[in-house]
Design an enzyme around this catalytic site. Structure first.
Site, PDB file in Angstrom:
ATOM      1  N   ASP A  45      12.488  -8.224   5.114  1.00 19.11           N
ATOM      2  CA  ASP A  45      11.129  -8.109   4.874  1.00 19.11           C
ATOM      3  C   ASP A  45      10.802  -7.863   3.296  1.00 19.11           C
ATOM      4  O   ASP A  45      11.856  -7.501   2.663  1.00 19.11           O
ATOM      5  CB  ASP A  45      10.349  -7.287   5.817  1.00 19.11           C
ATOM      6  CG  ASP A  45      11.261  -5.983   5.837  1.00 19.11           C
ATOM      7  OD1 ASP A  45      11.636  -5.354   4.839  1.00 19.11           O
ATOM      8  OD2 ASP A  45      11.335  -5.225   6.693  1.00 19.11           O
ATOM      9  N   ASP A  76       8.729  -5.591   0.572  1.00 18.11           N
ATOM     10  CA  ASP A  76       8.166  -4.385   0.146  1.00 18.11           C
ATOM     11  C   ASP A  76       7.591  -4.504  -1.437  1.00 18.11           C
ATOM     12  O   ASP A  76       8.208  -4.658  -2.468  1.00 18.11           O
ATOM     13  CB  ASP A  76       9.052  -3.111  -0.018  1.00 18.11           C
ATOM     14  CG  ASP A  76       9.255  -2.902   1.385  1.00 18.11           C
ATOM     15  OD1 ASP A  76       8.583  -2.705   2.498  1.00 18.11           O
ATOM     16  OD2 ASP A  76      10.968  -2.831   1.836  1.00 18.11           O
ATOM     17  N   ASP A 123      14.878   6.710  -2.501  1.00 23.37           N
ATOM     18  CA  ASP A 123      15.840   7.330  -2.021  1.00 23.37           C
ATOM     19  C   ASP A 123      17.104   7.160  -2.620  1.00 23.37           C
ATOM     20  O   ASP A 123      17.796   7.968  -3.437  1.00 23.37           O
ATOM     21  CB  ASP A 123      15.883   7.308  -0.285  1.00 23.37           C
ATOM     22  CG  ASP A 123      15.854   5.699   0.048  1.00 23.37           C
ATOM     23  OD1 ASP A 123      15.817   4.956  -0.680  1.00 23.37           O
ATOM     24  OD2 ASP A 123      16.032   5.656   1.265  1.00 23.37           O
TER      25      ASP A 123
HETATM   26  P1  ATP Z   1      15.368  -2.386   5.056  1.00 25.51           P
HETATM   27  O1  ATP Z   1      13.839  -2.953   5.001  1.00 25.51           O
HETATM   28  O2  ATP Z   1      16.381  -3.600   4.916  1.00 25.51           O
HETATM   29  O3  ATP Z   1      15.676  -1.649   6.436  1.00 25.51           O
HETATM   30  P2  ATP Z   1      14.627  -0.833   2.713  1.00 25.51           P
HETATM   31  O4  ATP Z   1      15.360  -0.214   1.834  1.00 25.51           O
HETATM   32  O5  ATP Z   1      13.638  -2.207   2.317  1.00 25.51           O
HETATM   33  O6  ATP Z   1      15.702  -1.328   3.663  1.00 25.51           O
HETATM   34  P3  ATP Z   1      12.354   0.250   3.968  1.00 25.51           P
HETATM   35  O7  ATP Z   1      12.239   1.328   4.910  1.00 25.51           O
HETATM   36  O8  ATP Z   1      11.661  -0.984   4.079  1.00 25.51           O
HETATM   37  O9  ATP Z   1      14.002   0.260   3.564  1.00 25.51           O
HETATM   38  O10 ATP Z   1      11.808   1.210   2.430  1.00 25.51           O
HETATM   39  C1  ATP Z   1      11.367   0.354   1.296  1.00 25.51           C
HETATM   40  C2  ATP Z   1      11.663   1.376   0.242  1.00 25.51           C
HETATM   41  O11 ATP Z   1      11.151   2.287   0.252  1.00 25.51           O
HETATM   42  C3  ATP Z   1      13.317   1.720   0.071  1.00 25.51           C
HETATM   43  O12 ATP Z   1      14.013   0.693  -0.206  1.00 25.51           O
HETATM   44  C4  ATP Z   1      13.015   2.748  -0.764  1.00 25.51           C
HETATM   45  O13 ATP Z   1      12.664   2.599  -2.084  1.00 25.51           O
HETATM   46  C5  ATP Z   1      11.739   3.502  -0.071  1.00 25.51           C
HETATM   47  N1  ATP Z   1      11.945   4.479   0.865  1.00 25.51           N
HETATM   48  C6  ATP Z   1      11.816   4.424   2.063  1.00 25.51           C
HETATM   49  N2  ATP Z   1      12.097   5.410   3.064  1.00 25.51           N
HETATM   50  C7  ATP Z   1      12.122   6.183   1.917  1.00 25.51           C
HETATM   51  C8  ATP Z   1      12.526   7.792   2.070  1.00 25.51           C
HETATM   52  N3  ATP Z   1      12.398   8.167   3.562  1.00 25.51           N
HETATM   53  N4  ATP Z   1      12.686   8.342   1.036  1.00 25.51           N
HETATM   54  C9  ATP Z   1      12.445   7.801  -0.098  1.00 25.51           C
HETATM   55  N5  ATP Z   1      12.296   6.387  -0.439  1.00 25.51           N
HETATM   56  C10 ATP Z   1      12.203   5.690   0.623  1.00 25.51           C
HETATM   57 MG    MG Z   2      12.168  -3.048   3.751  1.00 27.45          MG
END
Ligand code: ATP
Ligand code: MG
Length: 466
Positions: A83, A85, A164
């Protein structure tokens, strides 16, 4: 991983500066490492049309627009992003105005969801650092350092350091297709390292769910967690007890329903995190070896189904995760003299309500989960029309799969599962033969469930009994 990317990282000109390493986590002064389009392997072909539409519309309206997070990290690893962001300097209200098909969600962390059919693009406004004069209303932190709210707007640099992991703070600009790497994330991708940005203990205290995210990404990406990011987890794991059960439910689904459940489960246990999510399951694992085997096998079968793109349900997984506690309670109730059926009912209810204090399991999953449990008591009873009735129960298939897991895990003697396999596959004649056999094996009642665990005899209270 892309060949071009690896070559780029190994080229003599590619040197890295730690801009926001542990010593400089409050940063804001130094700039990112910018990699121009012709020096990185990411192209617009990696992104969905919907994601590009959002980026272009923001850009054309005069806002900054970047892809960031999992989609860039996964693209750099040569994986299909799941997905997208988007990060922007437009406020949620400004984003909302640009897209009819959007809505603002979240309180703790306000973002905009822009919907295109079944695809949702998450648009996040750059977060700033807290503690300055305008922060009070929009950012809030508990006395333990937990971030209760995080809605202070900032610039991209501030946004990067509150993310994170270093590998999640890599931005792709739609303005010139360059990559902006704020925390040496590209180098960590190259060495397959998961590293928290800033002081790990502080960052875990701000949001303990980051400990779960560390484990989830380590399992999914086959990365190792950097030693200083790993070190505080053991001590800080209990902070997860402060997280609202609804949020933990979402996280548990991401942990166990993404195709890497077995590895994730092992890592969670290794770091003492599993016990914070499923305390009773952890306790019964220590007492009965089959409990761990059952959970591992349920996860392995879920992983397999996900890889084969077959449907999976959290009900089945929760049934396995909580079966240890249910059986433990049931045995105790039976030892006190309660008959098996009410004992199972009460044990199910108690184990579930205890679990709900940690993780909220919506009714649409907990009801089928309880059906799977109830059916475990009906599967051994096959006399008369019982087998046929059980076979027609809407949850029969899940209950039968669950029975096979219980046998494979060594909780009960094998046999009944094979009987049900034959019954489902057999024609009418074969089914009749099987029913006769079941009746003969079982004796009165047709209940031949043979437990490995010695069952305590029921206390008899009638006067004449010896
Ligand atoms: P995936 O969607 O593949 O599970 P992702 O890294 O995109 O992994 P998301 O939960 O979609 O994870 O979050 C998007 C982005 O937002 C992350 O890559 C990170 O940069 C930030 N993020 C998400 N959750 C947190 C958190 N709890 N603390 C800090 N940053 C966060
Ligand atoms: Mg994501």
């Amino acid at each position: 991983m892309f060949k071009g990317f690896t070559r780029f990282l190994q080229s003599p000109g590619a040197h890295f500066r730690t801009l926001f390493g542990p010593q400089d986590a409050s940063g804001g002064q130094a700039g990112p490492r910018i990699v121009p389009r012709d020096q990185h392997p990411i192209s617009r072909q990696h992104f969905s049309e919907a994601a590009l539409k959002v980026l272009y519309r923001l850009h054309n309206a005069g806002f900054e627009a970047y892809l960031v997070g999992g989609c860039i990290r996964d693209s750099l690893l040569g994986k299909m992003p799941k997905d997208f962001d988007v990060a922007t300097d437009a406020t949620p209200e400004q984003v909302r105005e640009l897209f009819r098909n959007s809505r603002i969600i979240g309180r703790r962390f306000r973002i905009v969801h822009v919907r295109f059919g079944r695809e949702v693009i998450e648009v996040t406004t750059f977060r700033g650092t807290h503690g300055d004069d305008h922060g009070e209303q929009v950012a809030q932190q508990s006395e333990h350092g937990l971030l209760l709210r995080d809605n202070v707007w900032g610039n991209i640099q501030e946004d990067a350091i509150r993310r994170d992991f270093t590998v999640n703070a890599i931005y792709y600009s739609i303005a010139d297709f360059s990559i902006h790497d704020f925390a040496d994330g590209m180098q960590d991708i190259e060495s397959r390292t998961l590293r928290l940005i800033g002081d790990p203990a502080v960052r875990y205290r701000e949001d303990p769910v980051r400990m779960l995210r560390a484990v989830r990404f380590a399992a999914k990406l086959d990365f190792h967690i950097a030693p200083d990011s790993e070190a505080p987890i053991g001590e800080l794991a209990p902070l997860l007890l402060q997280i609202p059960p609804a949020r933990l439910f979402d996280e548990v689904l991401k942990l166990f329903m993404a195709g890497h459940g077995v590895e994730t489960f092992r890592l969670l246990r290794h770091y003492g995190l599993f016990a914070m999510l499923f305390p009773e399951a952890e306790e019964t694992m220590a007492e009965q070896p089959w409990v761990e085997a059952l959970i591992e096998q349920a996860l392995a079968s879920t992983d397999r189904r996900i890889h084969e793109e077959r449907p999976v349900t959290p009900a089945f997984l929760f049934a396995a995760l909580l079966w240890g506690p249910v059986q433990h309670r049931q045995a105790a109730l039976e030892a006190e003299g309660m008959p098996p059926i009410p004992a199972l009912q009460l044990a199910s209810q108690q184990a579930l309500s205890r679990q709900l204090k940690h993780i909220s399991i919506p009714k649409r999953f907990s009801l089928p989960m309880r059906d799977i449990w109830d059916l475990q008591q009906r599967l051994p009873q096959r006399r008369g029309k019982r087998a046929l009735q059980t076979r027609e129960h809407p949850r029969f298939r899940a209950a039968y799969d669950f029975l096979l897991l219980r046998e494979a895990a060594g909780e009960i003697e094998p046999g009944l599962g094979a009987w049900w396999t034959a019954y489902q596959e057999g024609d009418e004649h074969e089914q009749r033969r099987l029913l006769e056999k079941a009746g003969a094996d079982a004796g009165p009642g047709g209940n031949d469930s043979r437990r490995r665990r010695p069952r305590k005899r029921r206390r008899r209270s009638s006067p004449g009994s010896s």
